[in-house]
Design a protein around this motif. Structure first.
Motif, PDB file in Angstrom:
ATOM      1  N   GLN A 157     -22.954  23.502  36.129  1.00  0.00           N
ATOM      2  CA  GLN A 157     -21.837  22.878  35.437  1.00  0.00           C
ATOM      3  C   GLN A 157     -20.757  23.928  35.166  1.00  0.00           C
ATOM      4  O   GLN A 157     -21.056  25.067  34.822  1.00  0.00           O
ATOM      5  N   ILE A 158     -19.513  23.527  35.327  1.00  0.00           N
ATOM      6  CA  ILE A 158     -18.397  24.433  35.059  1.00  0.00           C
ATOM      7  C   ILE A 158     -17.712  23.995  33.776  1.00  0.00           C
ATOM      8  O   ILE A 158     -17.259  22.840  33.653  1.00  0.00           O
ATOM      9  N   PRO A 178     -18.466  38.329  36.009  1.00  0.00           N
ATOM     10  CA  PRO A 178     -18.202  38.301  37.449  1.00  0.00           C
ATOM     11  C   PRO A 178     -17.530  37.014  37.897  1.00  0.00           C
ATOM     12  O   PRO A 178     -17.943  35.919  37.505  1.00  0.00           O
ATOM     13  N   CYS A 179     -16.499  37.144  38.691  1.00  0.00           N
ATOM     14  CA  CYS A 179     -15.892  35.982  39.329  1.00  0.00           C
ATOM     15  C   CYS A 179     -16.907  35.399  40.314  1.00  0.00           C
ATOM     16  O   CYS A 179     -17.612  36.137  41.014  1.00  0.00           O
ATOM     17  N   VAL A 238     -10.099  29.402  39.187  1.00  0.00           N
ATOM     18  CA  VAL A 238     -10.898  30.625  39.162  1.00  0.00           C
ATOM     19  C   VAL A 238     -12.107  30.393  38.268  1.00  0.00           C
ATOM     20  O   VAL A 238     -11.957  30.097  37.074  1.00  0.00           O
ATOM     21  N   ASP A 239     -13.292  30.494  38.839  1.00  0.00           N
ATOM     22  CA  ASP A 239     -14.528  30.326  38.077  1.00  0.00           C
ATOM     23  C   ASP A 239     -15.187  31.684  37.874  1.00  0.00           C
ATOM     24  O   ASP A 239     -15.188  32.533  38.769  1.00  0.00           O
ATOM     25  N   PHE A 240     -15.762  31.882  36.708  1.00  0.00           N
ATOM     26  CA  PHE A 240     -16.453  33.131  36.410  1.00  0.00           C
ATOM     27  C   PHE A 240     -17.710  32.846  35.593  1.00  0.00           C
ATOM     28  O   PHE A 240     -17.843  31.790  34.963  1.00  0.00           O
ATOM     29  N   VAL A 256     -21.117  29.085  33.685  1.00  0.00           N
ATOM     30  CA  VAL A 256     -19.948  29.221  34.547  1.00  0.00           C
ATOM     31  C   VAL A 256     -18.759  28.596  33.839  1.00  0.00           C
ATOM     32  O   VAL A 256     -18.828  27.453  33.367  1.00  0.00           O
ATOM     33  N   TYR A 257     -17.686  29.353  33.773  1.00  0.00           N
ATOM     34  CA  TYR A 257     -16.453  28.887  33.132  1.00  0.00           C
ATOM     35  C   TYR A 257     -15.339  28.831  34.162  1.00  0.00           C
ATOM     36  O   TYR A 257     -15.356  29.571  35.161  1.00  0.00           O
TER      37      TYR A 257
END
Length: 660
Positions: A103-104, A410-411, A428-430, A436-437
């Motif tokens: 999930q983001i 970390p990206c 951009v997810d990191f 995960v954001y």
């Protein structure tokens, strides 16, 4: 160098392996999966397939060292690329990160620019963008627990004092030939390189009568033997008692002092063309007809500077560098030869002394950039303040600040909105703290390793991905050893040595820099740092890329005790005759592991595409919509100015893409 064949001479008790030291910073048996993609950074099929499992290291993925994580430069345990810093990139590499239900969580953050990577290139990109857009909001992401990339600070505190060392990028090399952009950055940061004329004690070695040296190792020669130079040159006196046949000694001295024309009958153009086809070892063996003892003596001659030995380093670049054996060819050196490597061409007429060095190396540049980007962190305002400035890491990522530096984040993915490369927004997810954001950006600069970019920007064209994979970095270890004193070095009259073989290719006293309120060791009775270098690229490969995979595998799989044991053993073999006792004299050790270290510089004979192209670095760094690429890999040069130049180019490419 680069294999696991080293056998210690001294016993564990003699080496002090049972002694407690204030700081034991070692790699604890890293057993990372050892397939081709893991260790080479190459595309599947070049050296094998993609993994489907990341092996748990013996010390656990959570081990980032010991100490107060709020101030990373003073932490103990594994430094450099720590286990947590490696885990997510390795899962992305192996294609398993996105398995299952990821999930983001949207952060709601939007930035004008997101920079992936907080090394010199990433920080410079943020600085250049902020210059052009003073009100811009910028986020810098990094998978490590400290900023600077390879430009890291190592701190030691003997007897309550402070000694500062560097864990990677050393110096501002040859600043006279830096690009106007890179020179201006130094000026903007208040770095006046001429001040190092005073800050760097250029008379230190002369005052203490210290010399360069070579340590002949007993696996290649009849016994261990220290060969001390005279005025940084090997002489007949240096070799007087050396365990080398008289004819080999004579051959080397002739090679160094008055070499013959080893290519008689060839024109100058033909000689240069032939050198392009040869490694330095091949030239010495097949043309100079050097005996095997001389080849063994010189094998590590290029290791420190270039990351691999003379069996892979080109003869044409060896000639251009002034290495022994070429004067008799009478070649015109008035201008660069087109087949010489990029740095050699750039620095052709440079005559800068190697003195432009902050006590913590090029982390000094990084700290000064941080001070410009994020006020209130404790970052230095001047170059004189830099050595003693202490960053408050809690102030690097503060809500509301226009520039935020987010460590341990970390990206994991970069993609244009809706998968449309023409979109004006990039997602951009990191990864952070198990989740995960996602945030958005108007543009992204990828300032991470080239070999990670295809895993993060997954829809890049195949040709570009392959070119990025080609930029595999050379694995290196930088160790900083705090000694109680340096009396043994003074008694032996040395400041630096090159080992002809062994785990470590160099041991040297730290550079004598005093600036601001920071003072270097004044006499042999005071504590000092010794810098030790291990170039882990495996020998025996004419193309150094072939030695990267085996070298990195060995580096990652070795237990921590072996680093300590071989380090202590080689120092003792070198210094025992000067009264050195490792059990008493070694007070602290920091090992900085860089599985992805030096950017690989193109050179003949192996890089047959150099210089006419197409160059993998140029193909790989192509702009992709609102995503650009900046790092030293993209310039195929492992130098600070290359990182800065790449940052400038990447920002200019973003600017161009933003114009209607």
């Amino acid at each position: 160098m680069g294999d696991d064949s080293y056998e210690p001479v001294y016993s564990d008790s003699e080496l002090g392996m049972d002694k407690k030291i204030s700081r034991r910073d070692f790699l604890d048996g890293m057993a990372v999966a050892a397939g081709a993609m893991a260790v080479s950074g190459c595309a599947a099929g070049e050296w094998g397939g993609i993994h489907d499992k990341v092996v748990e290291p013996p010390d656990g993925w959570s081990n980032a060292g010991r100490g107060n994580s709020s101030y990373p430069p003073a932490m103990t345990g594994l430094r450099g690329s720590t286990n947590p810093a490696l885990r997510i990139p390795h899962e992305l590499r192996d294609g398993i990160f996105w398995n299952g239900d990821r999930q983001i969580t949207a952060t709601g953050e939007h930035y004008d620019l997101v920079v992936v990577g907080a090394g010199i290139s990433g920080l410079s990109a943020a600085y250049f963008y902020r210059q052009a857009h003073p009100n811009a909001r910028i986020l810098i992401l990094d998978n490590h627990d400290d900023f600077g990339g390879h430009a890291r600070r190592n701190e030691f505190h003997p007897n309550g004092g402070l000694i500062v060392g560097y864990g990677g990028s050393q110096s501002i090399e040859a600043p006279s030939v830096w690009s106007p952009v890179a020179k201006k950055l130094l000026a903007d940061l208040g770095i006046e390189v001429k001040k190092f004329d005073k800050y760097y004690d250029q008379g230190f070695n002369g005052r203490w009568k210290l010399n360069d040296s070579v340590f002949m190792t007993n696996d290649l020669f009849a016994r261990d033997h220290l060969v001390v130079m005279k005025e940084d040159k090997l002489t007949a006196g240096s070799f007087k008692n050396a365990p080398m046949p008289a004819e080999a000694k004579a051959a080397f001295l002739k090679l160094q002092d008055k070499p013959d024309d080893y290519m008689p009958g060839l024109s100058e153009a033909a000689k240069k063309a032939k050198l392009v086809e040869l490694t330095y070892r091949e030239y010495l063996r097949d043309y100079a007809r050097m005996p095997g003892e001389v080849l063994d003596f010189l094998q590590t001659f290029t290791s420190d500077e270039w990351g691999f030995g003379i069996d892979a380093f080109g003869a044409i670049d060896s000639w251009a560098s002034g290495y022994p054996g070429f004067d008799g060819l009478k070649l015109n050196a008035s201008k660069p030869y087109k087949y010489c490597g990029p740095t050699i061409q750039i620095q052709w007429n440079a005559d800068d002394p190697y003195i432009y060095h902050f006590p913590d190396g090029n982390n000094g540049i990084c700290k000064l950039i941080v001070g410009k980007l994020i006020p209130g962190t404790g970052a230095p305002a001047t170059m004189e303040q830099e050595p003693l400035a202490r960053i408050d890491y809690s102030k690097l990522d503060v809500p509301g600040n226009p520039v935020r530096l987010r460590l341990n984040a970390p990206c994991v993915r970069v993609r244009h909105k809706g998968g449309d490369v023409g979109a004006k927004t990039v997602d951009v997810d990191f990864y952070r703290d198990g989740k995960v954001y996602g945030c958005t950006a108007g543009g992204v600069v990828m300032a991470c390793y080239n070999t990670m970019v295809p895993y993060l920007v997954q829809d890049l064209p195949s040709e570009q991905k392959q070119a990025l994979f080609y930029g595999t970095k050379l694995p290196i270890i930088y160790a900083m050893v705090q000694l109680r004193d340096w009396r043994a070095w003074e008694r032996l009259k040395i400041y630096h040595t090159r080992f002809t073989s062994g785990d470590w290719c160099v041991a040297e006293l730290d550079y004598p820099v005093s600036m601001g309120g920071y003072k270097f060791s004044k006499d042999p009775g005071q504590p000092i740092l010794v810098h030790m270098i291990r170039m882990a690229t495996a020998p025996g490969y004419r193309n150094p890329r072939g030695g990267v995979g085996p070298g990195r595998r060995e580096l990652f799989n070795r237990p921590f005790e072996r680093y300590e044991r071989t380090l202590r053993d080689q120092l003792t073999r070198l210094l025992a005759a000067g009264g050195f006792d490792p059990a008493k004299d070694i007070q602290a050790i920091t090992v900085n592991r860089w599985g992805h270290g030096y950017a690989l510089e193109y050179g003949r004979p192996w890089a047959t595409f150099w210089p006419d192209g197409p160059l993998p670095s140029v193909v790989g760094r192509r702009k992709y919509g609102r995503v650009t690429i900046a790092n030293s890999d993209s310039q195929n040069r492992a130098y600070a100015d290359a990182a800065v130049d790449a940052a400038w180019r990447a920002v200019q490419e973003l600017e161009a893409s933003s114009k209607p």
